[in-house]
Design an enzyme around this catalytic site. Structure first.
Site, PDB file in Angstrom:
ATOM      1  CG  ASP A   4       3.309 -76.587   1.496  1.00  0.00           C
ATOM      2  OD1 ASP A   4       2.816 -77.531   2.147  1.00  0.00           O
ATOM      3  OD2 ASP A   4       3.928 -76.749   0.418  1.00  0.00           O
ATOM      4  CE  LYS A  42       9.159 -83.977   1.888  1.00  0.00           C
ATOM      5  NZ  LYS A  42       9.715 -84.051   0.594  1.00  0.00           N
ATOM      6  CD1 TRP A  83       8.635 -78.899  -4.023  1.00  0.00           C
ATOM      7  CD2 TRP A  83       6.419 -78.727  -3.789  1.00  0.00           C
ATOM      8  NE1 TRP A  83       8.077 -80.133  -4.274  1.00  0.00           N
ATOM      9  CE2 TRP A  83       6.717 -80.060  -4.132  1.00  0.00           C
ATOM     10  CE3 TRP A  83       5.075 -78.381  -3.589  1.00  0.00           C
ATOM     11  CZ2 TRP A  83       5.743 -81.041  -4.288  1.00  0.00           C
ATOM     12  CZ3 TRP A  83       4.103 -79.353  -3.728  1.00  0.00           C
ATOM     13  CH2 TRP A  83       4.440 -80.673  -4.081  1.00  0.00           C
ATOM     14  CB  ALA A 117       6.531 -79.829   3.469  1.00  0.00           C
TER      15      ALA A 117
HETATM   16  C1  LMR Z   1      11.215 -82.182  -3.066  1.00  0.00           C
HETATM   17  O1  LMR Z   1      11.051 -80.948  -3.092  1.00  0.00           O
HETATM   18  O2  LMR Z   1      12.231 -82.723  -3.505  1.00  0.00           O
HETATM   19  C2  LMR Z   1      10.176 -83.052  -2.425  1.00  0.00           C
HETATM   20  O3  LMR Z   1       9.176 -82.277  -1.857  1.00  0.00           O
HETATM   21  C3  LMR Z   1       9.675 -84.099  -3.334  1.00  0.00           C
HETATM   22  C4  LMR Z   1       8.769 -83.580  -4.417  1.00  0.00           C
HETATM   23  O4  LMR Z   1       7.639 -84.066  -4.505  1.00  0.00           O
HETATM   24  O5  LMR Z   1       9.170 -82.692  -5.181  1.00  0.00           O
END
Ligand code: LMR
Length: 394
Positions: free
Chosen positions: A208, A243, A127, A210
């Site tokens: 993590d 999400k 991420w 998510a």
């Molecule tokens: C993403 O990866 O697009 C989402 O988790 C939103 C973000 O905060 O980056």
């Protein structure tokens, strides 16, 4: 004074969101930020969440501060959702946070305050915000190989080889499921092998979570983290409700600590609370309270699970039809791995030039790494997307 500032490094996801909004072309397609969209291109409030919110507003008696750790019932329910029976495998503590991002940050702050903590090993790729958060917290970052772009799967041998260089006290950041940005997840056997390595080298897993519920379902998506929880003496977990409850802008998440040692768990929680206090003080209440209400009500919980299943099935269907359209448009099986990926994203491996050309020539917006938000694909746009990708590959 203010003119002295250096511009902060850009966040490519946030920049992309702004570029998409500013683009005047009517047929533009947003495959960027990780937000679920339905076939109408909307991100609706989930049915059970809406009902729980309405119910909560009816019974809300005060807006006075809760504690620094937020809604304790919410934290317990989220811990159950993520860990199931494995929550009983150690001493568990946690706090409510301002979304999953703040959970990552507060846990990173907590780890940075521990003298025994080594470096944090972060998957490459990961991420977009993991590295900046770890660095902002003062952690020393190492990266490990995670993804094999040639096969579209986890580069497990390289991952294990890299992590074999980690030292006791180092932290390993893992994605609980639905890896962002690749969509390539560890198999049950790989989770077990990784757990053995973590245990033998004295590492601390930082998971993590998510996208629970977007891969193979709520239980299946949590199988890896639950396995790990039963194997290791200590772990930390960041959870996002953005999400799977669709409460993105309302910001609800949790930071959890699981340890064999009750004293250690209590001390770590105190540090976590202090990290929150100097950051944003008290967390917001509305989304967390509504989710606590939802998860305490069997009928609302059933309806939430049913809608989450509908979303997951739609995602899997999007993967299938996209792979078919790309096979036809490119006359190759290069993108077939999309069907084996989990969750909201797949990494297409197009390269920056092609990603930029897609934006310029076809008004298709993706982050520079070519991550595609599979949930944002609208069946009516399939030909444009596949045709656009085929065109930039020629
Ligand atoms: C993403 O990866 O697009 C989402 O988790 C939103 C973000 O905060 O980056």
């Amino acid at each position: 004074m203010f003119e002295r500032y250096q511009s902060p490094p850009p966040d490519v996801i946030v920049e992309l969101m702004q570029a998409y909004r500013a683009d005047p072309r009517p047929g533009k397609i947003d495959l960027g930020i990780g937000v679920y969209k339905n076939d109408q291109g909307q991100t609706p409030v989930m049915r059970a969440v809406k009902q729980a919110e309405q119910c909560y507003i009816g019974i809300e008696a005060s807006k006075a501060y809760l504690g620094l750790g937020g809604d304790g019932q919410f934290v317990d329910l989220i811990a159950d959702l993520v860990l199931g029976e494995a929550a009983k495998s150690g001493n568990l503590a946690g706090i409510q946070t301002v979304g999953g991002g703040a959970a990552v940050r507060l846990l990173a702050d907590m780890l940075a305050r521990n003298d025994g903590m080594g470096e944090i090993w972060i998957p490459s790729p990961t991420w977009i915000n993991h590295l900046p958060i770890a660095r902002a917290a003062g952690l020393k970052v190492r990266e490990y190989n995670y993804y094999d772009p040639d096969t579209g799967t986890v580069a497990f041998e390289r991952m294990i080889a890299d992590l074999s260089a980690a030292k006791a006290g180092d932290v390993v950041l893992l994605h609980g499921c639905c890896h962002n940005p690749t969509g390539a997840d560890l198999s049950p056997q790989q989770w077990a092998d990784l757990g053995a390595l973590i245990l033998s080298r004295g590492l601390l897993p930082f998971v993590d979570m998510a996208y629970q519920g977007f891969g193979d379902g709520l239980e299946a998506d949590a199988a890896g983290i639950r396995k790990l929880a039963t194997m290791v003496p200590e772990m930390v977990i960041s959870v996002s409700c953005s999400k799977n409850f669709g409460v993105y802008r309302d910001r609800a998440g949790a930071a959890l600590i699981l340890s064999e040692n009750a004293e250690g768990t209590a001390k770590a929680k105190a540090v976590l609370l202090a990290a929150g206090r100097v950051n944003y003080s008290f967390p917001p209440n509305h989304a967390a309270a509504s989710i606590a209400l939802l998860l305490s009500d069997p009928a609302l919980t059933d309806d939430w699970k049913a809608e989450l299943d509908e979303m997951r099935v739609r995602l899997q269907n999007n993967r299938r039809i996209l792979a078919e359209a790309l096979r036809a448009a490119t006359n190759s099986d290069r993108f077939d791995c999309i069907t084996g990926h989990k969750g909201m994203f797949s990494l297409l491996g197009l390269g920056l030039d092609r990603v930029l050309r897609l934006r310029e020539e076809a008004a298709i917006f993706m982050p520079p790494d070519g991550r595609m938000n599979i949930a944002a694909i609208n069946v009516g746009q399939l030909d444009v997307i596949a045709g656009g990708i085929a065109a930039v590959l020629r």
